[in-house]
Design a protein around this motif. Sequence first.
Motif, PDB file in Angstrom:
ATOM      1  N   THR A  92       0.962  -0.957   0.356  1.00 56.97           N
ATOM      2  CA  THR A  92      -0.049   0.257  -0.275  1.00 56.97           C
ATOM      3  C   THR A  92       0.588   1.348  -0.099  1.00 56.97           C
ATOM      4  N   GLY A  93       1.611   0.820   0.696  1.00 55.65           N
ATOM      5  CA  GLY A  93       2.847   2.030   0.659  1.00 55.65           C
ATOM      6  C   GLY A  93       2.376   3.024   2.018  1.00 55.65           C
ATOM      7  N   VAL A  94       1.213   3.121   2.430  1.00 51.78           N
ATOM      8  CA  VAL A  94       1.238   3.616   3.955  1.00 51.78           C
ATOM      9  C   VAL A  94       2.421   2.458   5.004  1.00 51.78           C
ATOM     10  N   GLU A  95       2.340   3.911   5.647  1.00 51.43           N
ATOM     11  CA  GLU A  95       3.614   3.499   7.022  1.00 51.43           C
ATOM     12  C   GLU A  95       2.920   2.560   8.007  1.00 51.43           C
ATOM     13  N   GLU A  96       3.555   2.232   8.491  1.00 55.03           N
ATOM     14  CA  GLU A  96       3.227   0.594   9.384  1.00 55.03           C
ATOM     15  C   GLU A  96       4.115   0.977  10.703  1.00 55.03           C
ATOM     16  N   ILE A  97       2.913   1.011  11.484  1.00 50.90           N
ATOM     17  CA  ILE A  97       3.037   1.438  13.099  1.00 50.90           C
ATOM     18  C   ILE A  97       3.519   0.942  14.276  1.00 50.90           C
ATOM     19  N   TYR A  98       4.474  -0.029  14.640  1.00 52.70           N
ATOM     20  CA  TYR A  98       4.236  -0.805  16.161  1.00 52.70           C
ATOM     21  C   TYR A  98       4.968  -0.067  17.036  1.00 52.70           C
ATOM     22  N   ARG A  99       4.116  -0.619  17.831  1.00 51.87           N
ATOM     23  CA  ARG A  99       4.373   0.081  18.670  1.00 51.87           C
ATOM     24  C   ARG A  99       4.981  -0.640  20.063  1.00 51.87           C
ATOM     25  N   VAL A 100       5.824  -1.281  20.848  1.00 51.88           N
ATOM     26  CA  VAL A 100       6.157  -2.177  21.479  1.00 51.88           C
ATOM     27  C   VAL A 100       5.318  -2.630  22.959  1.00 51.88           C
ATOM     28  N   ALA A 101       4.700  -3.354  23.645  1.00 53.79           N
ATOM     29  CA  ALA A 101       4.407  -3.658  24.973  1.00 53.79           C
ATOM     30  C   ALA A 101       5.127  -4.568  25.546  1.00 53.79           C
ATOM     31  N   ALA A 102       5.987  -5.547  25.276  1.00 52.76           N
ATOM     32  CA  ALA A 102       6.883  -6.425  26.018  1.00 52.76           C
ATOM     33  C   ALA A 102       7.554  -6.651  24.686  1.00 52.76           C
ATOM     34  N   ILE A 103       8.875  -7.054  25.578  1.00 49.92           N
ATOM     35  CA  ILE A 103       9.741  -7.952  25.483  1.00 49.92           C
ATOM     36  C   ILE A 103      10.314  -9.019  25.213  1.00 49.92           C
ATOM     37  N   GLY A 104      10.410 -10.124  25.021  1.00 47.95           N
ATOM     38  CA  GLY A 104      10.284 -11.552  25.356  1.00 47.95           C
ATOM     39  C   GLY A 104      11.735 -12.508  24.640  1.00 47.95           C
ATOM     40  N   TYR A 105      12.760 -12.996  25.229  1.00 47.39           N
ATOM     41  CA  TYR A 105      13.176 -14.070  24.990  1.00 47.39           C
ATOM     42  C   TYR A 105      12.893 -15.761  25.462  1.00 47.39           C
ATOM     43  N   PRO A 106      13.930 -16.466  24.763  1.00 44.90           N
ATOM     44  CA  PRO A 106      13.501 -17.677  24.328  1.00 44.90           C
ATOM     45  C   PRO A 106      14.054 -18.276  25.774  1.00 44.90           C
ATOM     46  N   SER A 107      13.966 -19.745  25.821  1.00 40.62           N
ATOM     47  CA  SER A 107      14.562 -19.929  26.995  1.00 40.62           C
ATOM     48  C   SER A 107      16.116 -20.495  26.856  1.00 40.62           C
ATOM     49  N   ARG A 114      12.328 -11.156  20.797  1.00 30.03           N
ATOM     50  CA  ARG A 114      10.793 -11.666  20.638  1.00 30.03           C
ATOM     51  C   ARG A 114       9.732  -9.939  21.046  1.00 30.03           C
ATOM     52  N   ALA A 115       9.587  -9.213  20.002  1.00 28.59           N
ATOM     53  CA  ALA A 115       9.134  -7.910  20.334  1.00 28.59           C
ATOM     54  C   ALA A 115       7.007  -8.397  20.340  1.00 28.59           C
ATOM     55  N   ASP A 116       6.763  -7.991  21.679  1.00 23.22           N
ATOM     56  CA  ASP A 116       4.934  -8.134  21.407  1.00 23.22           C
ATOM     57  C   ASP A 116       4.316  -6.721  20.895  1.00 23.22           C
ATOM     58  N   THR A 117       3.838  -6.651  19.918  1.00 23.92           N
ATOM     59  CA  THR A 117       3.847  -5.078  19.568  1.00 23.92           C
ATOM     60  C   THR A 117       2.311  -5.057  19.361  1.00 23.92           C
ATOM     61  N   GLU A 118       1.883  -3.503  19.126  1.00 25.79           N
ATOM     62  CA  GLU A 118       0.437  -3.021  19.092  1.00 25.79           C
ATOM     63  C   GLU A 118       0.847  -2.830  18.004  1.00 25.79           C
ATOM     64  N   PHE A 119       0.055  -3.024  16.979  1.00 24.41           N
ATOM     65  CA  PHE A 119      -0.329  -2.156  14.962  1.00 24.41           C
ATOM     66  C   PHE A 119      -1.174  -0.722  15.669  1.00 24.41           C
ATOM     67  N   VAL A 120      -0.718  -0.224  15.504  1.00 29.30           N
ATOM     68  CA  VAL A 120      -0.989   1.483  15.508  1.00 29.30           C
ATOM     69  C   VAL A 120      -1.001   2.319  13.670  1.00 29.30           C
ATOM     70  N   GLN A 121      -2.599   2.113  13.611  1.00 31.26           N
ATOM     71  CA  GLN A 121      -3.267   3.100  12.406  1.00 31.26           C
ATOM     72  C   GLN A 121      -2.815   3.901  12.713  1.00 31.26           C
ATOM     73  N   PRO A 122      -1.986   4.654  11.173  1.00 34.86           N
ATOM     74  CA  PRO A 122      -1.759   5.919  11.277  1.00 34.86           C
ATOM     75  C   PRO A 122      -2.745   7.131  10.794  1.00 34.86           C
ATOM     76  N   GLU A 123      -2.877   8.250  11.037  1.00 24.90           N
ATOM     77  CA  GLU A 123      -3.786   8.646  11.515  1.00 24.90           C
ATOM     78  C   GLU A 123      -3.524   9.609   9.704  1.00 24.90           C
ATOM     79  N   PRO A 124      -4.833  10.297   8.788  1.00 30.13           N
ATOM     80  CA  PRO A 124      -3.832  10.665   7.935  1.00 30.13           C
ATOM     81  C   PRO A 124      -3.128  12.111   8.445  1.00 30.13           C
ATOM     82  N   PRO A 125      -2.672  13.062   7.683  1.00 29.05           N
ATOM     83  CA  PRO A 125      -2.316  13.953   7.935  1.00 29.05           C
ATOM     84  C   PRO A 125      -3.120  15.461   7.972  1.00 29.05           C
ATOM     85  N   ARG A 126      -3.237  16.030   8.566  1.00 31.83           N
ATOM     86  CA  ARG A 126      -4.270  17.318   8.920  1.00 31.83           C
ATOM     87  C   ARG A 126      -3.875  18.616   8.686  1.00 31.83           C
TER      88      ARG A 126
END
Length: 129
Positions: A92-107, A114-126
């Motif tokens: 799409t060419g639209v910027e994707e933003i992922y906000r990191v909610a938690a960090i983890g490592y394997p055993s 591993r970063a568990d992230t929340e997808f943040v939908q970008p707002e249109p320019p004002r």
Amino acid sequence: MASRISYLFTRTLDLYRREVVSDGSGGEVSTWVFIKTVRCRVAQPVQGVSHVREQIEGGQAASTPYQPIYMDPTEPVYRGDELRGVGAANQTGVEEIYRVAAIGYPSKEGFYKRADTEFVQPEPPRKAP
């Protein structure tokens, strides 16, 4: 030492961190500062409780969708950071933003972070009024 699965990190995202400075009149100004470009793997979104958050919060979290992102364990990515990139997966060419909610490592050490992230939908320019 590079991660043992670094060949799977086929995507690059820009790492941004919030910087807060005084505005000189008792308040603060917050901006996002570019840190570096990170090689990673953006996995499919998962519905349910993040495994990392579940370990941290003792399984008390509500069911929320999250987007796991895997990267080299030495990358300086922390909770509260944002990973940004242009929508390569959906073309799409639209910027994707992922906000990191938690960090983890394997055993087992040295494989990935591993970063568990929340997808943040970008707002249109004002537009200015």
